[in-house]
Design an enzyme around this catalytic site. Structure first.
Site, PDB file in Angstrom:
ATOM      1  N   GLY A   5      -5.197   3.442  -7.889  1.00 43.68           N
ATOM      2  CA  GLY A   5      -5.406   3.664  -9.317  1.00 43.68           C
ATOM      3  C   GLY A   5      -4.641   4.837  -9.883  1.00 43.68           C
ATOM      4  O   GLY A   5      -4.884   5.269 -11.014  1.00 43.68           O
TER       5      GLY A   5
ATOM      6  N   ASP B 158     -10.573   3.987  -1.546  1.00 51.33           N
ATOM      7  CA  ASP B 158     -11.184   2.966  -0.690  1.00 51.33           C
ATOM      8  C   ASP B 158     -12.697   2.882  -0.859  1.00 51.33           C
ATOM      9  O   ASP B 158     -13.389   3.896  -0.876  1.00 51.33           O
ATOM     10  CB  ASP B 158     -10.893   3.271   0.783  1.00 51.33           C
ATOM     11  CG  ASP B 158      -9.428   3.061   1.118  1.00 51.33           C
ATOM     12  OD1 ASP B 158      -8.607   2.900   0.192  1.00 51.33           O
ATOM     13  OD2 ASP B 158      -9.102   3.073   2.320  1.00 51.33           O
TER      14      ASP B 158
ATOM     15  N   ASP C 198       0.831  -1.207   0.000  1.00 55.81           N
ATOM     16  CA  ASP C 198       0.000   0.000   0.000  1.00 55.81           C
ATOM     17  C   ASP C 198       0.870   1.264   0.000  1.00 55.81           C
ATOM     18  O   ASP C 198       1.640   1.490   0.933  1.00 55.81           O
ATOM     19  CB  ASP C 198      -0.881  -0.063   1.259  1.00 55.81           C
ATOM     20  CG  ASP C 198      -1.987   0.961   1.250  1.00 55.81           C
ATOM     21  OD1 ASP C 198      -1.915   1.922   0.452  1.00 55.81           O
ATOM     22  OD2 ASP C 198      -2.922   0.823   2.048  1.00 55.81           O
TER      23      ASP C 198
END
Ligand code: GLA
Length: 526
Positions: free
Chosen positions: A330, A351, A291
């Site tokens: 993205g 999210d 992440d």
């Protein structure tokens, strides 16, 4: 007194005068000597200058820290503020010990993040307040002096030059499993993961294809003296946990960040990529969600591919097959380079939340990304919210159908131990899962749209196809479509994937009533 005797005091001065004059002179000397210091202190090192940390212990043994690295010049305060993984530069700081204000700002991709603190010095503590939004109640913090350098942004390691990372041979169909974040966020622990594994292995989900049990953020503990990543108190023994999950015939996933810190402010893999990949492999980890979060202060979006490539290389080098999931919301059209850096899937959006609007805003916007999905590398519109309570069962069926049409990873995000039979039925609909998992790996696309109704279609192996007719409107809708428009002939075999029964091709049109926010999903075979 001998010395005094050498001076002739003017007669008009009394002894008291002399004492007073001497004391004022002494005071002047002291003051004069001190002025440069006081001045320089007020110009470059006021009492607020220094490194301050507000530390709040987490129950897992880790600490949530906010650092204030301040330089006070008179009434001007500069420096930086670090809130977990966010590093802000103080753009506008002013005041003094009695009262000061710090405004911080940081670049986050193309947008800007801001913080504002108000505070004062009380004894040797900074008492601060902050608000997320002006209308919120203030959060109070107490910061104490911390050693220089603690909490500082580490030096930037230059990104490597780009090369193509070899495909790891995994995720030939979109990954299926479960992830802890949507339901548990920071409350995930060993016992819960075991409980979820027990249920997933026995309630029909494993048989339906759900395989990965993925631990998201907040498992991390920090590092030992050799730099090895540690778990926190919530996960006493990750290897033992992986063994447990493996004994159930399931696989275990984990989470980290290319930055120094994760989104929740825990330890990230920055500068330890190969070491962490080896640790994960040694524990028996089968899936890594990586992440971006804490990397944003050190790297630009344009540098993402090189940074993701680092972990892609490291995972391959670890020798263990580990599915590589990129999570960077993205940005930078990740679908164009995700596979080149070794990614098996990449998040295409921010999210998801457990609402109809969030789910549909994400799901129905994936149309243009279809060309980038295929066996081994998938667009990931985020984890499922099915069963979390924010949508109706009809809406959850739409969620499941849309994700299947999109060849999206199916990672349940609810508490599998307490879900209703209806939710289990949605998650384990074999017919819909077969569409998601079709071995051709072709992502579905929007075929036509009329008002609130959208028809999506997806090519499947064996010259078959899936058709989903979505009613995005609130009201029930009667949809009538010529069979020919759906590519259906009298010879086609048509099956309704939610009613689990054959649809007869009679007449020239297909006519169906779809509830508000509902869907009809068909499989058409030659
Ligand atoms: C980001 C990700 C989420 C989750 C959290 C954990 O917001 O997009 O999916 O992993 O971080 O902190």
């Amino acid at each position: 007194m001998k010395l005094a005797g050498q001076f002739r005091l003017p007669q008009k001065f009394s002894r008291r005068d002399v004492l007073t004059r001497f004391l004022s002179f002494a005071l002047f000397v002291i003051t004069a000597a001190t002025i440069p210091l006081v001045n320089s202190a007020s110009q470059s090192s006021g009492v607020l200058t220094g490194n301050w940390a507000a530390k709040i212990p987490n129950a897992d043994g880790t600490v949530r820290a906010t650092y204030f690295n301040l330089k006070q010049d008179g009434s001007r305060i500069t420096g930086s503020i670090r809130v977990t993984q966010f590093y802000y530069l103080i753009t506008d700081g002013s005041g003094g010990p009695e009262s000061f204000v710090l405004n911080g700002s940081m670049r986050d991709g193309r947008s800007e993040r801001k913080v504002r603190y108000e505070g004062k010095l009380v004894g040797d503590e900074l008492h601060l307040t902050t608000r997320r939004r002006p209308e919120d109640r203030p959060t109070e913090l107490v910061a104490r002096r911390a050693p220089d350098g603690e909490g500082a942004l580490p030096a930037r390691i230059p990104p490597p030059t780009l090369h193509k990372v070899r495909y790891n041979g995994l995720a030939k169909t979109p990954p299926m499993g479960w992830n802890s974040w949507n339901k548990f966020a920071g409350r995930i622990d060993d016992a819960t993961v075991r409980g979820i594994a027990d249920v997933m292995a026995s309630n029909g989900m494993k048989d339906a294809g759900y395989l990965y049990i993925n631990i998201d953020d907040t498992w991390e503990g920090g590092r030992d003296a050799q730099g090895n990543m540690l778990t926190n108190k919530k996960f006493p023994d990750m290897k033992a946990l992986a063994d447990y999950v493996h004994r159930k015939g399931l696989k275990l996933g984990i989470y980290s960040s290319p930055g120094p810190n994760t989104c929740a402010g825990y330890e990230g893999s920055y500068g330890h990529e190969e070491q962490d990949a080896r640790t994960f492999a040694a524990w028996g980890i089968d899936y890594l969600k990586y992440d971006w979060c804490g990397a944003r202060t050190l790297y630009t979006d344009e540098e993402m591919p090189a940074i993701y490539q680092k972990m892609g290389d490291a995972l391959l080098k670890s020798g263990r097959p580990i599915v590589y999931s990129l999570c960077q919301y993205g940005r930078l059209d990740v679908w164009k380079w995700g596979a080149d850096v070794g990614g098996n899937l990449w998040r295409t959006t921010g999210d998801i939340r457990d609402t109809w609007d969030s789910m549909t805003n994400i799901g129905f916007k994936q149309n243009e990304l279809a060309p980038y999905a295929g066996p081994g590398h998938w667009n990931d519109p985020d984890m499922l919210e099915i069963g979390n309570g924010g949508m109706t069962d009809i809406e959850y069926k739409t969620h499941m159908s849309l994700w299947a049409m999109l060849a999206a990873p199916l990672l349940a995000g609810n508490d599998l131990r307490t879900m209703s039979p209806a939710i289990l039925e949605i998650l384990t609909n074999h017919d819909v899962i077969a569409v998601d998992q079709d071995r051709l790996g072709k992502q579905g696309t929007l075929q036509s749209k009329s008002g609130d109704q959208e028809i999506w279609s997806r090519s499947l192996s064996g010259d078959a196809k899936a058709i989903a007719i979505f009613n995005r409107g609130k009201e029930e809708a009667k949809v009538t479509v010529p069979w020919a428009d759906l590519g259906i002939t009298a010879k086609s075999k048509v099956r309704d994937l939610w009613l689990h029964k054959a649809v007869e091709v009679i007449g020239s049109e297909y006519s169906v009533t779809i509830p508000g926010h509902g869907v009809v999903m068909l499989r058409v075979s030659p």
